[in-house]
Design a protein around this motif. Sequence first.
Motif, PDB file in Angstrom:
ATOM      1  N   PHE A   1      55.026  48.790  59.053  1.00 38.97           N
ATOM      2  CA  PHE A   1      55.807  47.658  58.594  1.00 38.97           C
ATOM      3  C   PHE A   1      54.970  46.475  58.970  1.00 38.97           C
ATOM      4  CE2 PHE A   1      59.824  50.583  58.334  1.00 38.97           C
ATOM      5  CZ  PHE A   1      59.849  50.241  57.207  1.00 38.97           C
ATOM      6  N   SER A   2      54.163  46.485  60.035  1.00 38.22           N
ATOM      7  CA  SER A   2      53.488  45.137  60.276  1.00 38.22           C
ATOM      8  C   SER A   2      52.595  44.775  59.105  1.00 38.22           C
ATOM      9  CB  SER A   2      52.604  45.459  61.448  1.00 38.22           C
ATOM     10  OG  SER A   2      51.486  46.483  61.050  1.00 38.22           O
ATOM     11  N   LEU A   3      52.319  45.470  58.085  1.00 38.13           N
ATOM     12  CA  LEU A   3      51.738  45.115  56.810  1.00 38.13           C
ATOM     13  C   LEU A   3      52.549  43.922  56.084  1.00 38.13           C
ATOM     14  CD1 LEU A   3      50.955  48.457  55.139  1.00 38.13           C
ATOM     15  CD2 LEU A   3      49.145  46.793  56.083  1.00 38.13           C
ATOM     16  N   ASP A   4      54.022  43.740  56.408  1.00 45.14           N
ATOM     17  CA  ASP A   4      54.599  42.668  56.083  1.00 45.14           C
ATOM     18  C   ASP A   4      54.291  41.241  56.488  1.00 45.14           C
ATOM     19  OD1 ASP A   4      56.705  41.757  54.221  1.00 45.14           O
ATOM     20  OD2 ASP A   4      57.911  41.601  55.853  1.00 45.14           O
ATOM     21  N   ILE A   5      53.184  41.082  57.438  1.00 42.72           N
ATOM     22  CA  ILE A   5      53.006  39.929  58.113  1.00 42.72           C
ATOM     23  C   ILE A   5      52.146  39.287  56.822  1.00 42.72           C
ATOM     24  CG2 ILE A   5      53.221  40.488  60.346  1.00 42.72           C
ATOM     25  CD1 ILE A   5      50.362  40.824  60.210  1.00 42.72           C
ATOM     26  N   ALA A   6      51.495  39.996  56.016  1.00 47.21           N
ATOM     27  CA  ALA A   6      50.575  39.748  55.122  1.00 47.21           C
ATOM     28  C   ALA A   6      51.267  38.905  53.761  1.00 47.21           C
ATOM     29  CB  ALA A   6      49.465  40.571  54.410  1.00 47.21           C
ATOM     30  N   PHE A   7      52.686  39.548  53.593  1.00 45.39           N
ATOM     31  CA  PHE A   7      53.294  39.067  52.379  1.00 45.39           C
ATOM     32  C   PHE A   7      54.710  38.311  52.644  1.00 45.39           C
ATOM     33  CE2 PHE A   7      51.905  43.689  51.442  1.00 45.39           C
ATOM     34  CZ  PHE A   7      50.615  43.438  50.990  1.00 45.39           C
ATOM     35  N   GLY A   8      55.304  38.535  53.567  1.00 47.69           N
ATOM     36  CA  GLY A   8      56.586  38.060  53.818  1.00 47.69           C
ATOM     37  C   GLY A   8      56.541  36.295  53.661  1.00 47.69           C
ATOM     38  N   PRO A   9      55.625  35.618  54.427  1.00 46.40           N
ATOM     39  CA  PRO A   9      55.504  34.255  54.333  1.00 46.40           C
ATOM     40  C   PRO A   9      55.200  33.709  52.940  1.00 46.40           C
ATOM     41  CG  PRO A   9      54.567  35.086  56.348  1.00 46.40           C
ATOM     42  CD  PRO A   9      54.839  36.222  55.592  1.00 46.40           C
ATOM     43  N   LEU A  10      54.221  34.353  52.377  1.00 42.45           N
ATOM     44  CA  LEU A  10      53.821  33.933  50.983  1.00 42.45           C
ATOM     45  C   LEU A  10      55.124  34.065  49.898  1.00 42.45           C
ATOM     46  CD1 LEU A  10      50.451  35.529  50.350  1.00 42.45           C
ATOM     47  CD2 LEU A  10      51.016  32.987  51.120  1.00 42.45           C
ATOM     48  N   MET A  11      55.927  35.201  50.069  1.00 43.76           N
ATOM     49  CA  MET A  11      56.957  35.396  49.205  1.00 43.76           C
ATOM     50  C   MET A  11      58.084  34.294  49.442  1.00 43.76           C
ATOM     51  SD  MET A  11      59.283  38.737  47.951  1.00 43.76           S
ATOM     52  CE  MET A  11      60.177  38.307  46.701  1.00 43.76           C
TER      53      MET A  11
ATOM     54  N   ILE B   1      46.517  35.610  48.379  1.00 47.14           N
ATOM     55  CA  ILE B   1      47.283  36.746  49.047  1.00 47.14           C
ATOM     56  C   ILE B   1      46.201  37.349  50.215  1.00 47.14           C
ATOM     57  CG2 ILE B   1      48.346  38.902  48.945  1.00 47.14           C
ATOM     58  CD1 ILE B   1      49.414  37.807  46.135  1.00 47.14           C
ATOM     59  N   ALA B   2      45.129  37.628  49.494  1.00 45.27           N
ATOM     60  CA  ALA B   2      44.087  38.326  50.430  1.00 45.27           C
ATOM     61  C   ALA B   2      43.736  37.343  51.524  1.00 45.27           C
ATOM     62  CB  ALA B   2      42.891  38.338  49.466  1.00 45.27           C
ATOM     63  N   ALA B   3      43.478  36.053  51.243  1.00 45.69           N
ATOM     64  CA  ALA B   3      42.981  35.066  52.396  1.00 45.69           C
ATOM     65  C   ALA B   3      44.270  34.998  53.588  1.00 45.69           C
ATOM     66  CB  ALA B   3      42.801  33.732  51.811  1.00 45.69           C
ATOM     67  N   PHE B   4      45.304  34.722  52.950  1.00 47.86           N
ATOM     68  CA  PHE B   4      46.652  34.801  53.948  1.00 47.86           C
ATOM     69  C   PHE B   4      46.599  36.022  54.716  1.00 47.86           C
ATOM     70  CE2 PHE B   4      50.726  35.216  55.361  1.00 47.86           C
ATOM     71  CZ  PHE B   4      51.284  34.074  55.929  1.00 47.86           C
ATOM     72  N   GLY B   5      46.458  37.054  54.050  1.00 49.40           N
ATOM     73  CA  GLY B   5      46.458  38.662  54.668  1.00 49.40           C
ATOM     74  C   GLY B   5      45.391  38.810  55.627  1.00 49.40           C
ATOM     75  N   ALA B   6      44.314  38.159  55.447  1.00 50.09           N
ATOM     76  CA  ALA B   6      43.274  38.260  56.461  1.00 50.09           C
ATOM     77  C   ALA B   6      43.447  37.476  57.756  1.00 50.09           C
ATOM     78  CB  ALA B   6      41.796  37.783  55.945  1.00 50.09           C
ATOM     79  N   ALA B   7      44.056  36.319  57.566  1.00 44.75           N
ATOM     80  CA  ALA B   7      44.570  35.440  58.539  1.00 44.75           C
ATOM     81  C   ALA B   7      45.877  36.019  59.205  1.00 44.75           C
ATOM     82  CB  ALA B   7      44.982  33.946  57.908  1.00 44.75           C
ATOM     83  N   ALA B   8      46.628  36.513  58.647  1.00 39.37           N
ATOM     84  CA  ALA B   8      47.672  37.291  59.194  1.00 39.37           C
ATOM     85  C   ALA B   8      47.513  38.522  60.111  1.00 39.37           C
ATOM     86  CB  ALA B   8      48.720  37.717  58.202  1.00 39.37           C
ATOM     87  N   ALA B   9      46.307  39.267  59.558  1.00 36.20           N
ATOM     88  CA  ALA B   9      45.656  40.220  60.172  1.00 36.20           C
ATOM     89  C   ALA B   9      45.312  39.784  61.578  1.00 36.20           C
ATOM     90  CB  ALA B   9      44.741  41.143  59.402  1.00 36.20           C
TER      91      ALA B   9
ATOM     92  N   HIS C   1      52.513  25.984  53.893  1.00 34.49           N
ATOM     93  CA  HIS C   1      52.859  25.073  52.803  1.00 34.49           C
ATOM     94  C   HIS C   1      51.753  24.631  52.115  1.00 34.49           C
ATOM     95  CE1 HIS C   1      55.025  21.989  50.548  1.00 34.49           C
ATOM     96  NE2 HIS C   1      54.219  21.197  51.056  1.00 34.49           N
ATOM     97  N   TYR C   2      50.694  24.084  52.791  1.00 32.21           N
ATOM     98  CA  TYR C   2      49.564  23.573  52.318  1.00 32.21           C
ATOM     99  C   TYR C   2      48.301  24.492  51.624  1.00 32.21           C
ATOM    100  CZ  TYR C   2      51.396  19.044  53.618  1.00 32.21           C
ATOM    101  OH  TYR C   2      52.126  17.889  53.573  1.00 32.21           O
ATOM    102  N   HIS C   3      48.622  25.823  51.807  1.00 27.50           N
ATOM    103  CA  HIS C   3      47.546  26.787  51.606  1.00 27.50           C
ATOM    104  C   HIS C   3      46.532  26.821  52.318  1.00 27.50           C
ATOM    105  CE1 HIS C   3      49.786  28.100  47.500  1.00 27.50           C
ATOM    106  NE2 HIS C   3      50.344  26.958  47.833  1.00 27.50           N
ATOM    107  N   ARG C   4      46.708  26.317  53.722  1.00 21.62           N
ATOM    108  CA  ARG C   4      45.583  26.192  54.410  1.00 21.62           C
ATOM    109  C   ARG C   4      45.208  27.293  55.174  1.00 21.62           C
ATOM    110  NH1 ARG C   4      42.089  22.082  53.818  1.00 21.62           N
ATOM    111  NH2 ARG C   4      41.808  22.069  56.049  1.00 21.62           N
ATOM    112  N   ASN C   5      44.781  28.373  54.486  1.00 15.21           N
ATOM    113  CA  ASN C   5      44.768  30.000  55.041  1.00 15.21           C
ATOM    114  C   ASN C   5      43.286  29.979  55.990  1.00 15.21           C
ATOM    115  OD1 ASN C   5      46.771  30.807  53.361  1.00 15.21           O
ATOM    116  ND2 ASN C   5      45.515  31.060  51.713  1.00 15.21           N
ATOM    117  N   ARG C   6      42.286  29.062  55.344  1.00 12.21           N
ATOM    118  CA  ARG C   6      41.051  28.950  56.295  1.00 12.21           C
ATOM    119  C   ARG C   6      41.410  28.445  57.779  1.00 12.21           C
ATOM    120  NH1 ARG C   6      36.721  26.836  51.873  1.00 12.21           N
ATOM    121  NH2 ARG C   6      36.845  28.511  50.467  1.00 12.21           N
TER     122      ARG C   6
END
Length: 424
Positions: A59-69, A230-238, A363-368
């Motif tokens: 369920f920890s996979l949701d850290i990559a999707f929940g905030p984006l949704m 999604i991939a960039a945020f997922g990497a940051a969330a991981a 909010h500002y898509h600052r995934n990096r």
Amino acid sequence: MRMLPPSMRPLVDNLFSSYAYVGLMALITLFVVPIYVHTLGSAQWGSVALCVTIQGFLFSLDIAFGPLMLRDVARAAATANPQTIYARFLRLYATAAFSAFVIAQSVLLLFAQHRSAQGAPMSDDLFRAMCLALLQFLFQFANNAAIGYWNGLEKQRYANLRLAGFACAKHGVALLLLTQWHASATAYMLPFASISILEFILNHRRVRRDRDAITADKNAGKNVAEWRDIAAFGAAAALGFLTAQIDRGFLFIVLPTENYGLYFLISSLLLSLLSLQVPIYRAFVPRMIIATSPRRVAFSMLKISLLLLVLPSLLMAAFPDLVLRLWLHDPTLAAAAALPFRLLMLAMACTAIFSPCAALLLHYHRNRATALINAIILVAQVLVLTILTPRLGMLAGALAWFACGTIQLICAAWIWWRPSPGSN
């Protein structure tokens, strides 16, 4: 509630309902879980605990999707058709859930075959229970799309009521089966898996019923997070997930069992407090996304965090021995854990202060920037743990968290000081 400004009432209502749901889950842990343990016995409960642990990791996979949704549904609700967002994230959740399900089921089969070949076969009850646990994950994880949809629309009371209702149904049927049918791990997991399937179907149907009330917009896809985002945020969330877990993993390997057990106990309270940030995050992020001044919303979020999280954490940090004595009822353990506990509570306060800034970066898509902050924290934690654990023991774990909090506090000051960032 009536004395509040109209614009604040939904926010307070959402916060109250979310914390009420957290309280319900805490009550279930306090009063229902002991019944499970007593009914199942230590061996069977160990099987259930293993199933739940595996689910928790998945369920920890949701850290990559929940905030984006949460972000994209809120944005689409103001400019387009949020059903478009729901459809895309449902595919994302379902694909991730099915992939994880297939991989985990394959690993389980291989492990069971390996155990049989070694002459120590896995019990049929444990195997069936783990299969049911994976089936529950498949549908429960996909169900997060509906929950995220309602959270993004600021219908969190509705989402929490549905979550609470289905949770009570699962535990109620589980208790009935264990006490009236058969006390086994399979009997425990069966209602959780079957009711999760029903929950997914009913929630999906309920979201689809909103479609007739919303006019489709051909430009709806413009505000949806693309796969690269999604991939960039997922990497940051991981990376963020690793920063929250590396202390336990490292100390589990290095420390004696008794010392690790005490650290695990006090760090569990930290993680429980960290989970209390989630209702605040879910309540404020949708408003931040559509606000003309996101920083103003972030500042309001900071004030609520200071009141509900930072102040209690600082109070516990000021009197760690007293808090631990009242909690553990053991002066010796309280004295041994007082200093690590103080550092953990200070880290908690810093993390709560940083949370509104993390929402601004989302909010500002600052995934990096998010990934860079988490990477710096992770490196600092690894250095603290590897250098200090041999000399300081479990105190090194608390210092790793304190390093995390200090870096977050510095980053928070930097984010507040600099002008509003643009998108990546």
